[in-house]
Scaffold this motif. Sequence first.
Motif, mmCIF file in Angstrom:
data_model
loop_
_atom_site.group_PDB
_atom_site.id
_atom_site.type_symbol
_atom_site.label_atom_id
_atom_site.label_comp_id
_atom_site.label_asym_id
_atom_site.label_seq_id
_atom_site.Cartn_x
_atom_site.Cartn_y
_atom_site.Cartn_z
ATOM 1 N N ILE A 168 0.818 -1.230 0.000
ATOM 2 C CA ILE A 168 0.000 0.000 0.000
ATOM 3 C C ILE A 168 0.843 1.267 0.000
ATOM 4 O O ILE A 168 0.282 2.368 -0.029
ATOM 5 N N ALA A 169 2.164 1.138 0.015
ATOM 6 C CA ALA A 169 3.017 2.322 0.128
ATOM 7 C C ALA A 169 2.800 3.293 -1.026
ATOM 8 O O ALA A 169 2.639 4.506 -0.816
ATOM 9 N N ALA A 170 2.778 2.779 -2.258
ATOM 10 C CA ALA A 170 2.591 3.660 -3.421
ATOM 11 C C ALA A 170 1.211 4.313 -3.389
ATOM 12 O O ALA A 170 1.069 5.511 -3.691
ATOM 13 N N ILE A 171 0.184 3.548 -3.011
ATOM 14 C CA ILE A 171 -1.165 4.105 -2.918
ATOM 15 C C ILE A 171 -1.222 5.200 -1.866
ATOM 16 O O ILE A 171 -1.808 6.267 -2.076
ATOM 17 N N ALA A 172 -0.584 4.946 -0.709
ATOM 18 C CA ALA A 172 -0.591 5.936 0.367
ATOM 19 C C ALA A 172 0.117 7.216 -0.051
ATOM 20 O O ALA A 172 -0.354 8.327 0.233
ATOM 21 N N VAL A 183 -6.864 4.089 3.118
ATOM 22 C CA VAL A 183 -5.771 3.342 2.479
ATOM 23 C C VAL A 183 -5.526 2.031 3.207
ATOM 24 O O VAL A 183 -5.383 0.967 2.582
ATOM 25 N N LEU A 184 -5.478 2.090 4.542
ATOM 26 C CA LEU A 184 -5.242 0.878 5.328
ATOM 27 C C LEU A 184 -6.388 -0.118 5.183
ATOM 28 O O LEU A 184 -6.167 -1.330 5.076
ATOM 29 N N LEU A 185 -7.635 0.396 5.171
ATOM 30 C CA LEU A 185 -8.789 -0.489 5.037
ATOM 31 C C LEU A 185 -8.794 -1.183 3.679
ATOM 32 O O LEU A 185 -8.973 -2.403 3.589
ATOM 33 N N LEU A 186 -8.595 -0.410 2.619
ATOM 34 C CA LEU A 186 -8.565 -0.983 1.281
ATOM 35 C C LEU A 186 -7.425 -1.982 1.140
ATOM 36 O O LEU A 186 -7.598 -3.083 0.604
ATOM 37 N N GLY A 187 -6.244 -1.619 1.638
ATOM 38 C CA GLY A 187 -5.102 -2.522 1.543
ATOM 39 C C GLY A 187 -5.289 -3.791 2.357
ATOM 40 O O GLY A 187 -4.897 -4.879 1.925
ATOM 41 N N THR A 188 -5.903 -3.669 3.532
ATOM 42 C CA THR A 188 -6.135 -4.844 4.371
ATOM 43 C C THR A 188 -7.120 -5.803 3.720
ATOM 44 O O THR A 188 -6.916 -7.024 3.729
ATOM 45 N N ILE A 189 -8.185 -5.261 3.144
ATOM 46 C CA ILE A 189 -9.163 -6.116 2.463
ATOM 47 C C ILE A 189 -8.517 -6.848 1.294
ATOM 48 O O ILE A 189 -8.694 -8.065 1.117
ATOM 49 N N ARG A 190 -7.759 -6.117 0.484
ATOM 50 C CA ARG A 190 -7.106 -6.737 -0.670
ATOM 51 C C ARG A 190 -6.085 -7.780 -0.228
ATOM 52 O O ARG A 190 -5.978 -8.859 -0.813
ATOM 53 N N ASN A 191 -5.325 -7.479 0.820
ATOM 54 C CA ASN A 191 -4.325 -8.419 1.320
ATOM 55 C C ASN A 191 -4.981 -9.694 1.835
ATOM 56 O O ASN A 191 -4.506 -10.808 1.566
#
Length: 351
Positions: free
Chosen positions: A51-55, A278-286
């Motif tokens: 998620i670093a690039a998205i963040a 960002v964290l929520l979206l990344g956590t769901i995808r992960n």
Amino acid sequence: MAPESTSPLRRLLATREASVVGALIVTVIAASFWIEGFATGRNTGFLILDIAAIALIALPMTLIVITGEIDLSVASTLGLTSAVMGQLWVMGLPLETIVPLCVVLGAVLGAVNGLLVTVAGLPSLAVTIGTMALYRGLAYVVLGDRAVADFPFSWTGGATARIGETQIPWVVLLVIGLAVVFGVVLHATPVGRALYAIGNNDEAARFSGISVRMTKLWLFVASGAVSAVAGVFWTLQYSSARADNAAGLELSVVAAVLLGGVSIFGGSGALAGVIGGVLLLGTIRNALQLADVSSDTLSIVTGLLLVISVVAPNVVTRLKERRRATAPPPDRAAADSSPSSSPTVPAPSKR
């Protein structure tokens, strides 16, 4: 009796940011129980890298959307930066020279978007859809279908290096540092107040002395520069410079920003909510990736979250308006509930 005022804690819990944090906590707990390998330090490190690039890109995107604009060319800027980075490396330039050149390139690409929006007066949605295709096409012109992957390990290893004995990558410090800068600008300076004013009514903001055009121009420049930084990181993280790097990433960025509570119409939102988004979206995808869900399904999930983040606030607003419209006026409600409003029984007459 006067109604009791809502407590600060209750107002805080009713905010969109609190809802995002609550959803994030529920998602983390559920994934930890039901998905094997999720609640490990190793996976946390991979999640942060993912998620670093998205963040990074979401930080300037937040400010742009608050002003009522949008930048859909960010992923193509990242891809063009990666392609240029690979081509310059093949030509023999050192990375110490290539990296600042790429950041300058990103700023120039962002300035092109900003000038078309502010000087030419074109809508940012149309402009950045056009430059999204243009910049991606230029990336293929620069590098073609090749992939440059012989970058030195001192750079590629540094992009994914962990802090000490932990599993937390060093890049998180870059994200936090930029988040603090953008957060201070947005929430603690006159520039931030001007951004909200522009998003609410740019014409009124212009009459109040705010330089609307220059403000928007610099926001697009910042978006391009940060997207280039994300492009450098992306290239070193995967040790591969390609023209198609991060294709489609703009949807994840916009979804995270809107999911974090920033209004697509501008004028409202907070950076803390975007970080939560960002964290929520990344956590769901992960979690879905660990559950062996296909990439097509991940795209569907991202699209659904994007739709929900746009539709949900409008639904909530309309429900509140309907509730206020059907509620009795405060003075009438108080009069109806007071003892004096009850019907009086006439006293018996004396005979």
